[in-house]
Motif scaffolding. Structure first.
Motif, mmCIF file in Angstrom:
data_model
loop_
_atom_site.group_PDB
_atom_site.id
_atom_site.type_symbol
_atom_site.label_atom_id
_atom_site.label_comp_id
_atom_site.label_asym_id
_atom_site.label_seq_id
_atom_site.Cartn_x
_atom_site.Cartn_y
_atom_site.Cartn_z
ATOM 1 N N TYR A 194 0.790 -1.229 0.000
ATOM 2 C CA TYR A 194 0.000 0.000 0.000
ATOM 3 C C TYR A 194 0.822 1.279 0.000
ATOM 4 O O TYR A 194 0.263 2.368 -0.175
ATOM 5 N N ARG A 199 0.515 3.104 -3.292
ATOM 6 C CA ARG A 199 -0.778 3.755 -3.424
ATOM 7 C C ARG A 199 -0.839 5.053 -2.642
ATOM 8 O O ARG A 199 -1.403 6.037 -3.114
ATOM 9 N N ILE A 242 -1.730 8.510 -4.481
ATOM 10 C CA ILE A 242 -2.942 9.240 -4.096
ATOM 11 C C ILE A 242 -2.590 10.642 -3.621
ATOM 12 O O ILE A 242 -3.299 11.617 -3.923
ATOM 13 N N THR A 273 -10.444 5.314 -1.610
ATOM 14 C CA THR A 273 -9.195 4.561 -1.721
ATOM 15 C C THR A 273 -8.186 5.029 -0.688
ATOM 16 O O THR A 273 -7.495 4.223 -0.063
ATOM 17 N N TRP A 274 -8.095 6.349 -0.499
ATOM 18 C CA TRP A 274 -7.178 6.899 0.505
ATOM 19 C C TRP A 274 -7.553 6.430 1.905
ATOM 20 O O TRP A 274 -6.697 6.035 2.691
ATOM 21 N N THR A 315 -6.688 2.805 2.418
ATOM 22 C CA THR A 315 -5.236 2.670 2.479
ATOM 23 C C THR A 315 -4.696 3.128 3.818
ATOM 24 O O THR A 315 -3.760 2.528 4.362
ATOM 25 N N THR A 368 -5.164 -4.130 -3.035
ATOM 26 C CA THR A 368 -4.245 -3.016 -3.244
ATOM 27 C C THR A 368 -3.658 -2.995 -4.651
ATOM 28 O O THR A 368 -3.549 -1.926 -5.263
ATOM 29 N N TRP A 369 -3.292 -4.163 -5.185
ATOM 30 C CA TRP A 369 -2.623 -4.195 -6.486
ATOM 31 C C TRP A 369 -3.595 -4.153 -7.653
ATOM 32 O O TRP A 369 -3.311 -3.537 -8.683
ATOM 33 N N PHE A 412 -6.878 -0.715 -6.156
ATOM 34 C CA PHE A 412 -6.482 0.635 -5.762
ATOM 35 C C PHE A 412 -5.423 1.230 -6.673
ATOM 36 O O PHE A 412 -5.410 2.439 -6.900
ATOM 37 N N LEU A 413 -4.523 0.410 -7.191
ATOM 38 C CA LEU A 413 -3.489 0.935 -8.090
ATOM 39 C C LEU A 413 -4.097 1.515 -9.370
ATOM 40 O O LEU A 413 -3.756 2.649 -9.758
ATOM 41 N N SER A 469 -5.956 4.907 -8.413
ATOM 42 C CA SER A 469 -5.060 6.028 -8.109
ATOM 43 C C SER A 469 -4.357 6.534 -9.360
ATOM 44 O O SER A 469 -4.216 7.748 -9.561
#
Length: 307
Positions: free
Chosen positions: A145, A148, A152, A186-187, A190, A287-288, A291-292, A295
């Motif tokens: 993370y 990310r 972000i 997402t933030w 994370t 996360t991969w 979220f990637l 972002s």
């Protein structure tokens, strides 16, 4: 100037530690009422001195060290973790600060990334399989993370064209929360992983790791690790408020920032009560694979409009 700088830092650190003391009480009270019970209420009036009673109990207990542990790293890793976390509070945004840190966001990223070494030192120096496994899981989780977080952060920094938290806190900003709700979500998720909170407290998973990397710690040294995590939660809440929930009041912006930060703290606690811990592979996939792309897409879109 040096005297003002030193006094300002000391005041910030003392306020941060006092805030942590009552934050623990707030968490226990909120979790208790969410579970239809009272929580701490036996120590004096309404249980308000409960944090001080807990601190006295922890620091007055006998400190034990595992026989086969590496003593010096074992004792210094929690202290290093607390020192690095308190350094983050040097970037706290004031309306009239005694000093400015021009690249506060970059300094925050650098200091917060060093915390992983304290976790690794605590897990390795304990000379315990469970502690080492918890430390390795925390490092792998961090790698997942941290990219990310940087991506972000680039979006609000790109929009506002500043790395100074004091400037970002008290000037008109674009409402990034409304402009890009998926990015804010997402933030927030994370930061839950960053602060090692439920449902992403995988480095301290009680059911799998029996408290993870800090299993061999107790008494005052454990309190240092405990304080470190809560200090990070408070500062992350303030950072979220500054970057994504800008102030709109012209007379008392400091109060508005404080109120929104407390609201973010409440959401942290509410999430702990509402959601169960997810599996480790689910966090990595989230996360991969989710979220990637979000972002990166948000960063590209805002670069087109604001550059």
């Amino acid at each position: 100037m040096s005297i003002n700088f030193t006094v300002s830092l000391i005041i910030r650190y003392v306020i941060a530690l006092l805030a942590i003391a009552f934050f623990t009480l707030l968490e226990r009270k909120i979790l208790a009422y969410l579970q239809l019970r009272k929580g701490p209420n036996k120590v004096s009036i309404l249980g308000l001195p409960q944090p001080f009673a807990d601190a006295i109990k922890l620091f007055a207990k006998e400190q034990t060290t595992p026989t086969y542990s590496n003593t010096i790293p074992f004792l210094t890793a929690p202290a290093l973790a607390l020192i690095l976390t308190l350094l983050i509070w040097s970037f706290y945004p004031y309306l009239h600060p005694s000093y400015y840190i021009k690249f506060a966001i970059l300094a925050f990223l650098c200091v917060s990334r060093l915390n992983v070494y304290s976790t690794l030192g605590a897990g390795w120096s304990s000379n315990s399989k469970y502690a080492l496994l918890g430390a390795i899981r925390r490092i792998a989780q961090t790698i997942s993370y941290e990219i990310r977080i940087a991506l972000i952060l680039l979006t609000p920094l790109l929009i506002n064209s500043s790395f100074n938290l004091s400037i970002l806190s008290f000037k008109p900003q674009y409402p990034i929360f409304l402009m890009c709700l998926p990015l804010f979500f997402t933030w927030f998720v994370t930061t839950l992983a960053e602060t090692n909170r439920t449902p992403f407290d995988l480095a301290e998973g009680e059911s799998e790791l029996v408290s993870g990397f800090n299993i061999e710690y107790g008494a005052g040294i454990f309190a240092l690790i405990f304080i470190r995590e809560y200090v990070r939660i408070l500062f992350i809440s303030i950072l979220t408020t500054v970057l994504f929930l800008p102030s709109f009041l012209f007379f008392y912006p400091q109060y508005e920032i404080t109120f929104k930060a407390l609201l973010m703290v409440f959401i942290f606690l509410w999430t702990r009560r509402a959601l169960p811990r997810i599996r480790y592979d689910q966090l990595i996939i989230l996360t991969w694979k989710s979220f990637l792309p979000i972002s990166l897409s948000a960063l590209i879109i805002f670069m087109v409009f604001f550059l």
